[in-house]
Design a protein around this motif. Structure first.
Motif, mmCIF file in Angstrom:
data_model
loop_
_atom_site.group_PDB
_atom_site.id
_atom_site.type_symbol
_atom_site.label_atom_id
_atom_site.label_comp_id
_atom_site.label_asym_id
_atom_site.label_seq_id
_atom_site.Cartn_x
_atom_site.Cartn_y
_atom_site.Cartn_z
ATOM 1 N N ILE A 96 1.028 -0.768 0.320
ATOM 2 C CA ILE A 96 -0.305 -0.045 -0.331
ATOM 3 C C ILE A 96 1.202 1.026 0.018
ATOM 4 C CG2 ILE A 96 -1.773 1.327 0.972
ATOM 5 C CD1 ILE A 96 -2.539 -1.454 0.619
ATOM 6 N N LYS A 97 0.916 2.341 -1.300
ATOM 7 C CA LYS A 97 1.704 2.912 -1.021
ATOM 8 C C LYS A 97 1.585 4.783 -1.063
ATOM 9 C CE LYS A 97 5.618 0.214 -3.075
ATOM 10 N NZ LYS A 97 6.236 0.408 -3.573
ATOM 11 N N ILE A 98 1.221 5.150 -0.657
ATOM 12 C CA ILE A 98 0.539 6.504 -0.138
ATOM 13 C C ILE A 98 1.172 7.846 -0.464
ATOM 14 C CG2 ILE A 98 -1.248 7.836 0.764
ATOM 15 C CD1 ILE A 98 -2.452 5.131 2.035
ATOM 16 N N THR A 116 4.974 -2.933 1.853
ATOM 17 C CA THR A 116 4.603 -2.741 3.124
ATOM 18 C C THR A 116 3.194 -1.107 2.844
ATOM 19 O OG1 THR A 116 6.093 -0.762 4.847
ATOM 20 C CG2 THR A 116 6.238 -0.720 2.450
ATOM 21 N N PHE A 117 3.079 -0.595 3.934
ATOM 22 C CA PHE A 117 2.358 -0.100 4.410
ATOM 23 C C PHE A 117 2.854 1.311 4.042
ATOM 24 C CE2 PHE A 117 -1.726 2.261 6.228
ATOM 25 C CZ PHE A 117 -2.176 3.378 5.625
ATOM 26 N N HIS A 118 3.303 1.496 2.853
ATOM 27 C CA HIS A 118 4.132 3.212 2.724
ATOM 28 C C HIS A 118 2.969 4.550 2.712
ATOM 29 C CE1 HIS A 118 7.365 4.490 0.689
ATOM 30 N NE2 HIS A 118 7.632 5.746 1.733
ATOM 31 N N LEU A 119 3.966 5.872 3.487
ATOM 32 C CA LEU A 119 2.742 7.062 3.719
ATOM 33 C C LEU A 119 4.451 7.954 3.451
ATOM 34 C CD1 LEU A 119 1.151 6.877 6.337
ATOM 35 C CD2 LEU A 119 -0.048 7.316 4.168
ATOM 36 N N SER A 120 4.309 8.432 2.201
ATOM 37 C CA SER A 120 5.646 9.477 1.652
ATOM 38 C C SER A 120 4.912 10.982 1.784
ATOM 39 C CB SER A 120 6.193 8.687 0.444
ATOM 40 O OG SER A 120 7.032 9.358 0.321
ATOM 41 N N ASN A 121 5.766 11.742 2.168
ATOM 42 C CA ASN A 121 5.521 12.870 1.735
ATOM 43 C C ASN A 121 3.834 13.343 1.802
ATOM 44 O OD1 ASN A 121 6.939 15.433 1.385
ATOM 45 N ND2 ASN A 121 5.839 15.360 -0.898
ATOM 46 N N SER A 122 2.887 13.083 3.374
ATOM 47 C CA SER A 122 2.406 13.165 4.156
ATOM 48 C C SER A 122 2.441 13.435 4.546
ATOM 49 C CB SER A 122 0.762 11.469 3.490
ATOM 50 O OG SER A 122 1.544 11.035 1.803
ATOM 51 N N SER A 123 0.950 14.585 5.240
ATOM 52 C CA SER A 123 0.531 14.802 6.956
ATOM 53 C C SER A 123 -0.990 14.869 7.135
ATOM 54 C CB SER A 123 1.403 16.267 6.421
ATOM 55 O OG SER A 123 0.735 17.462 5.698
ATOM 56 N N TYR A 124 -0.602 14.946 8.262
ATOM 57 C CA TYR A 124 -2.290 15.172 9.192
ATOM 58 C C TYR A 124 -3.136 13.502 8.629
ATOM 59 C CZ TYR A 124 -1.216 19.476 11.109
ATOM 60 O OH TYR A 124 -0.780 20.146 11.880
ATOM 61 N N ILE A 125 -2.430 12.712 8.709
ATOM 62 C CA ILE A 125 -3.120 11.229 8.768
ATOM 63 C C ILE A 125 -3.443 10.506 9.849
ATOM 64 C CG2 ILE A 125 -3.322 8.961 7.305
ATOM 65 C CD1 ILE A 125 -3.158 11.636 5.361
ATOM 66 N N ILE A 126 -4.554 9.751 10.202
ATOM 67 C CA ILE A 126 -4.387 9.303 11.165
ATOM 68 C C ILE A 126 -5.374 7.898 10.324
ATOM 69 C CG2 ILE A 126 -6.742 8.437 13.211
ATOM 70 C CD1 ILE A 126 -7.266 12.092 12.639
ATOM 71 N N ILE A 127 -4.495 6.786 11.032
ATOM 72 C CA ILE A 127 -5.008 5.391 10.730
ATOM 73 C C ILE A 127 -5.503 5.311 11.787
ATOM 74 C CG2 ILE A 127 -3.567 3.412 10.491
ATOM 75 C CD1 ILE A 127 -1.997 5.046 8.539
ATOM 76 N N ASN A 128 -6.945 4.154 12.106
ATOM 77 C CA ASN A 128 -7.318 3.676 13.477
ATOM 78 C C ASN A 128 -7.222 2.419 12.481
ATOM 79 O OD1 ASN A 128 -7.755 3.777 15.437
ATOM 80 N ND2 ASN A 128 -9.312 5.381 16.078
ATOM 81 N N GLN A 129 -7.525 1.274 14.059
ATOM 82 C CA GLN A 129 -9.038 0.179 13.511
ATOM 83 C C GLN A 129 -7.941 -0.624 12.224
ATOM 84 O OE1 GLN A 129 -12.114 0.399 16.017
ATOM 85 N NE2 GLN A 129 -12.433 1.353 14.319
ATOM 86 N N ILE A 130 -6.803 -0.483 12.434
ATOM 87 C CA ILE A 130 -5.848 -1.411 11.200
ATOM 88 C C ILE A 130 -4.715 -2.219 11.630
ATOM 89 C CG2 ILE A 130 -5.126 -1.500 8.700
ATOM 90 C CD1 ILE A 130 -6.521 1.218 8.320
ATOM 91 N N LYS A 131 -4.966 -3.862 11.446
ATOM 92 C CA LYS A 131 -4.236 -4.318 12.377
ATOM 93 C C LYS A 131 -3.164 -4.921 11.047
ATOM 94 C CE LYS A 131 -4.349 -9.154 13.960
ATOM 95 N NZ LYS A 131 -4.925 -10.650 14.310
ATOM 96 N N ILE A 132 -2.182 -5.114 11.145
ATOM 97 C CA ILE A 132 -1.141 -5.462 9.972
ATOM 98 C C ILE A 132 -0.639 -6.795 10.528
ATOM 99 C CG2 ILE A 132 1.368 -4.937 8.975
ATOM 100 C CD1 ILE A 132 -0.810 -2.578 8.887
ATOM 101 N N GLU A 133 -0.061 -7.615 10.037
ATOM 102 C CA GLU A 133 0.278 -9.014 9.422
ATOM 103 C C GLU A 133 1.017 -9.663 8.628
ATOM 104 O OE1 GLU A 133 -3.629 -11.602 11.543
ATOM 105 O OE2 GLU A 133 -3.315 -11.991 9.443
ATOM 106 N N ASN A 134 2.285 -10.799 9.087
ATOM 107 C CA ASN A 134 2.785 -10.745 7.715
ATOM 108 C C ASN A 134 3.695 -10.379 7.269
ATOM 109 O OD1 ASN A 134 1.579 -13.411 8.921
ATOM 110 N ND2 ASN A 134 0.298 -13.671 7.654
ATOM 111 N N LYS A 135 4.113 -9.210 7.543
ATOM 112 C CA LYS A 135 4.768 -7.949 6.427
ATOM 113 C C LYS A 135 6.439 -8.512 6.819
ATOM 114 C CE LYS A 135 2.008 -5.482 4.911
ATOM 115 N NZ LYS A 135 1.621 -5.363 3.207
ATOM 116 N N PHE A 136 6.906 -8.462 5.452
ATOM 117 C CA PHE A 136 8.336 -8.644 5.392
ATOM 118 C C PHE A 136 9.550 -7.305 6.408
ATOM 119 C CE2 PHE A 136 6.033 -11.262 1.997
ATOM 120 C CZ PHE A 136 6.997 -12.802 3.027
ATOM 121 N N ALA A 137 9.123 -6.461 6.044
ATOM 122 C CA ALA A 137 9.812 -5.312 6.066
ATOM 123 C C ALA A 137 9.208 -4.719 7.150
ATOM 124 C CB ALA A 137 9.707 -4.500 5.179
#
Length: 132
Positions: free
Chosen positions: A69-71, A99-120
């Motif tokens: 996921i690239k944002i 990966t779940f990648h946030l790049s050059n972003s701001s005022y982002i709220i992440i809530n109630q998300i589970k991350i599983e089996n990520k290699f990095a």
């Protein structure tokens, strides 16, 4: 510590002692959301997140979101942050390669998300070389 602004809280975060995040206050308490968008696939999630505007709330339906996921370059404001929220009880799961990648972003709220089996990194947040 690290001065943190723009990911659901403001203050000084101490990476050595993350339990004592003294001074961190959420800006979510006064946030105003203008639009809601429900997504149920990885491609819908990526598209919604990358086109999000201040005040958008992206709601992940229960299920698995597989792959990277690239944002990039997505910016909310203090008054109108962008919220990415999963289903209740962490039933929205980002999993497997990438990966779940946030790049050059701001005022982002992440809530109630589970991350599983990520290699990095489970969640990677960076400035993409931009100093703000």
């Amino acid at each position: 510590g690290i001065d943190v602004v723009g990911l659901g809280f403001e203050g000084n975060y101490d990476p050595v002692d993350p339990i004592s995040c003294e001074g961190i206050t959420s800006f979510d308490n006064t946030a105003e959301y203008l639009r809601e968008q429900y997504v149920s696939t990885t491609s819908e999630f990526v598209a919604a997140a990358n086109s999000a505007l201040p005040g958008d709330k992206i709601i992940l339906e229960p299920g698995e979101y597989v792959g990277s996921i690239k944002i990039k370059d997505v910016k909310g404001t203090k008054k109108n942050p962008i919220m990415i929220i999963g289903a209740e009880n962490h039933q929205s799961i980002i999993k497997d390669a990438g990966t779940f990648h946030l790049s050059n972003s701001s005022y982002i709220i992440i809530n109630q998300i589970k991350i599983e089996n990520k290699f990095a990194n489970g969640i990677n947040i960076d400035d993409a070389g931009t100093i703000i």
